[in-house]
Design an enzyme around this catalytic site. Structure first.
Site, PDB file in Angstrom:
ATOM      1  CD  GLU A 256      -2.414  -1.297   2.749  1.00  0.00           C
ATOM      2  OE1 GLU A 256      -2.204  -0.419   3.606  1.00  0.00           O
ATOM      3  OE2 GLU A 256      -3.075  -2.317   2.972  1.00  0.00           O
ATOM      4  CE  LYS A 258       5.692   4.900   6.738  1.00  0.00           C
ATOM      5  NZ  LYS A 258       5.339   6.220   7.227  1.00  0.00           N
ATOM      6  NE  ARG A 263      -2.002   3.432  13.213  1.00  0.00           N
ATOM      7  CZ  ARG A 263      -1.190   2.378  13.240  1.00  0.00           C
ATOM      8  NH1 ARG A 263       0.108   2.537  13.214  1.00  0.00           N
ATOM      9  NH2 ARG A 263      -1.691   1.170  13.311  1.00  0.00           N
ATOM     10  CD  GLU A 349      -0.852   8.370   8.098  1.00  0.00           C
ATOM     11  OE1 GLU A 349      -1.137   7.468   8.913  1.00  0.00           O
ATOM     12  OE2 GLU A 349       0.180   9.050   8.175  1.00  0.00           O
ATOM     13  CG  PHE A 389      -4.048   1.719   6.916  1.00  0.00           C
ATOM     14  CD1 PHE A 389      -3.904   1.038   8.107  1.00  0.00           C
ATOM     15  CD2 PHE A 389      -3.634   3.046   6.840  1.00  0.00           C
ATOM     16  CE1 PHE A 389      -3.364   1.668   9.219  1.00  0.00           C
ATOM     17  CE2 PHE A 389      -3.104   3.685   7.953  1.00  0.00           C
ATOM     18  CZ  PHE A 389      -2.971   2.991   9.153  1.00  0.00           C
ATOM     19  NE  ARG A 470       8.330  -0.092  16.359  1.00  0.00           N
ATOM     20  CZ  ARG A 470       7.821   0.976  15.743  1.00  0.00           C
ATOM     21  NH1 ARG A 470       7.701   0.971  14.425  1.00  0.00           N
ATOM     22  NH2 ARG A 470       7.445   2.027  16.418  1.00  0.00           N
TER      23      ARG A 470
END
Ligand code: ATP
Length: 635
Positions: A256, A258, A263, A349, A389, A470
């Site tokens: 996708e 960025k 956010r 976003e 997203f 993460r």
């Protein structure tokens, strides 16, 4: 538990900066408390009466608190302020006055106080103060606080006054609290991951602690996403090359663009949220209209900004999980009109565009929308679109455990597609490509860069949504700036060096910054930053320094160097450096064998991230270690 007992724990927590001791003291505190108390204790030790993401502030300025103290001990506001200036801390001033009064009382009647307020009673009173609004607010706040103080012992008074002032600085991080909860319940820290999992889903430490205390590990397994409580965001890893990406994500994956905005996590509940309903008038004063929360005490919140009914069905959280609904009425309206769902949690976003040319605007412009005042004006000038997203919750169900490919299909069902900007579509589906090899990654990357984007995101198709983690389920592929490091480092401001020469004027010559050690829940130093700041930014740091200045090294900071003064670790700064090196000066990733830690070479300030990152969201030592290794792979 009486507040008096609780305040003795405050004393002990205040006296140490060692994490293991903090865990030990907290665990003893939890062991002595009952369910129904544990949650409130978790909020209070953070100096709050609600989870951090709720816009509930007790909000009393120094003068108001001084007036309340004066009222309790028969002094004028001016006398209290004078004593405060002498002592340097409002808590100490209040304690001295309280000591004098109780000394006299003891002499007179042979006893101190006949009332002992419990932790929950003080909590409820402080919450009451936070809820006062409208006419007579100041008087009500002052007299309620004065009333609490009269009923408390001197040690409790010392700590309580710091809560409305927002100056209670125990510096205890959420991971430390979670370790202590596990230790208190089972004698070991083993359950921290289970507690953390529930915390990642709801971000509400008090709620998680209550559930754990009452129902144990089993209870936590039943904690799911709640529409209205922010989910801790999934985060991306870095990799040095497209080949490395393929090794991690396999032969079929999603890519996708960025987007370079901010956010947002959008919560939609068409039945409206439970909890107290706030209204704000045009002056942005808040008032609680009704309280629908099941516990009577604080649970959830509904925003009904300036009477707009739709906002009671939508909440919007930022990257650091702050409730920003009020700032983005255009997004909230878009969600309500365009998302085809009864309830949902979406992530995306937000980017501002020029309404005349329909072009996207750079980050510096978009970020101007993160404001609390003159919102309508800015919304017209800089309207937002949101590229969604991910979807984490849909029509009553937590869907984070479904693979990404399935979540994406659901997202496609509830949202219109397309990248064209039009004022009639605010919420859009992020464009996605299914790719199979490294050549395609590079092609898509170059295409995105030429369109002015930051890079691309690669996503593993079979991966669940990893709240608060993460991992290699998401990989960010960013454009490298000049120099060696292809990513910036988000550092926490830990201390300030006084200025020399021209910089004397700013009061700041350099900044001691650190990163976050997630395993140890502490901040470790990594660099001294003295360049990349404009005069205005130097002044801003000076202002921050004045507000956050501490007399001693804060709890949870591990440092070998000593700045001119320490500050409370709160503000995140994005730093760009040429390289990560090793140095005996800094403690990040300290290796006793070589006597060195990580350091940044030629660090310079890129921007302040105080609005969208909490200190614990800064780059971690573990990431620095990976970035250190990556820079050599690239050469
Ligand atoms: P963090 O990873 O801690 O959020 P950061 O805020 O500095 O760090 P990056 O690491 O550079 O940002 O990139 C991750 C961020 O990219 C996400 O938090 C999100 O705001 C943004 N982003 C833009 N487009 C996408 C996308 N298609 N999918 C996921 N995230 C995206």
């Amino acid at each position: 538990m009486t507040f008096e007992k609780f305040s003795q724990y405050f004393e002990k927590l205040d006296a140490t900066t060692k994490r293991l001791e903090l865990i030990d003291i907290l665990s003893k505190l939890f062991k002595e408390s009952k369910s129904g108390e544990v949650g409130n204790i978790c909020y209070l030790i953070q100096g709050r009466v609600a989870p951090f993401f709720e816009p509930i502030e007790i909000g009393m300025a120094e003068k108001m608190v001084a007036e309340a103290i004066g009222k309790s001990y028969g002094k004028s506001k001016e006398d209290v302020l004078k004593l405060y200036r002498k002592k340097g801390n409002m808590g100490l001033a209040a304690q001295e006055l309280s000591n004098k009064k109780h000394g006299t009382l003891r002499l007179r009647s042979g006893q101190a106080r006949d009332t002992k307020l419990s932790v929950n009673e003080v909590f409820a009173k402080l919450l009451e103060i936070a809820k006062f609004a409208g006419e007579g607010t100041v008087e009500k706040k002052v007299s309620t606080l004065a009333n609490i103080l009269t009923k408390l012992d001197p040690t409790s008074v010392k700590h309580v006054v710091n809560i409305p002032l927002g100056t209670l600085r125990l510096g205890i991080g959420d991971p430390t609290v979670m370790d202590a909860l596990s230790l208190a319940k089972t004698g070991k820290k083993d359950l921290r991951p289970v507690i953390e999992d529930a915390y990642n889903k709801t971000s509400d430490l008090g709620y998680v602690a209550e559930t754990f205390w009452a129902k144990g590990e089993k209870g936590l397994e039943n904690v799911h996403l709640v529409v209205g409580k922010p989910v801790r965001p999934a985060l991306a890893e870095r990799l040095p090359s497209a080949e490395e990406v393929i090794k991690r994500v396999g032969n079929e994956f999603a890519a996708e663009p960025k987007f370079d905005g901010f956010r947002v996590q959008v919560h939609l509940n068409r039945e409206g949220f439970l909890g107290p309903v706030i209204a704000r008038n045009s002056k942005n004063d808040e008032a609680i209209l009704e309280d629908r929360s099941p516990r009577g005490v604080y649970t959830e919140f509904v925003e009904r900004a300036r009477g707009d009914k739709e906002l009671s069905q939508v909440k919007i959280f930022s990257r650091n999980l702050e409730n920003m609904t009020h700032s983005f009425p255009d997004l909230a309206e878009g969600v309500l009109k365009e998302v085809k769902a009864k309830s949902a949690i979406l992530e995306g976003e937000a980017i501002a565009y020029n309404p005349l040319t329909s072009e996207f605007l750079p980050f510096q412009e978009t970020t101007k929308r993160r404001r609390k005042y003159k919102i309508e004006e800015k919304a017209k000038e800089l309207p937002l679109v949101m590229f969604a997203f991910d979807v984490l919750f849909l029509d009553g169900k937590d869907i984070t455990q479904k693979p990404y490919s399935e979540r994406r299909k659901l997202l496609e069902k509830i949202l219109p597609a397309g990248r064209q900007i039009s004022s009639s579509q605010t919420i859009r589906l992020a464009e996605e490509k299914i790719l199979t090899n490294s050549k395609q990654i590079l092609e898509f990357f170059n295409e995105s860069i030429s369109e002015g984007l930051e890079g691309i995101m690669i996503k593993k198709l079979d991966s669940p949504y990893k709240a608060g983690g993460r991992g290699f389920h998401w990989i960010k592929f960013k454009r490298a700036q000049s120099g060696e490091l292809s990513d910036t480092v988000d550092c926490v401001l830990l201390g300030i060096y006084a200025g020399k020469g021209k910089r004397t004027e700013f009061g700041v010559g350099g900044l001691l910054v650190g990163v976050y050690d997630k395993k140890k829940d502490e901040f470790v130093t990594i660099s001294r930053v003295g360049t990349g700041l404009t005069d205005e930014e130097f002044r801003k740091v000076n202002e921050i320094g004045k507000k956050l200045k501490l007399g001693k090294k804060p709890a949870r900071v591990n440092s070998k160097v000593e700045p001119s003064y320490w500050v409370e670790p709160k503000v995140v700064l994005e730093i760009y450096a040429d390289e990560i090196t090793r140095s005996p000066m800094y403690t990040a990733g300290w290796d006793p064998d070589t006597g060195s830690g990580f350091a940044l070479r030629f660090p310079r300030l890129v921007k302040f991230r105080e609005e969208d990152k909490r200190p614990e969201d800064a780059t971690t030592v573990q990431e620095i270690e990976k970035m250190y290794k990556l820079q050599y792979k690239k050469k």
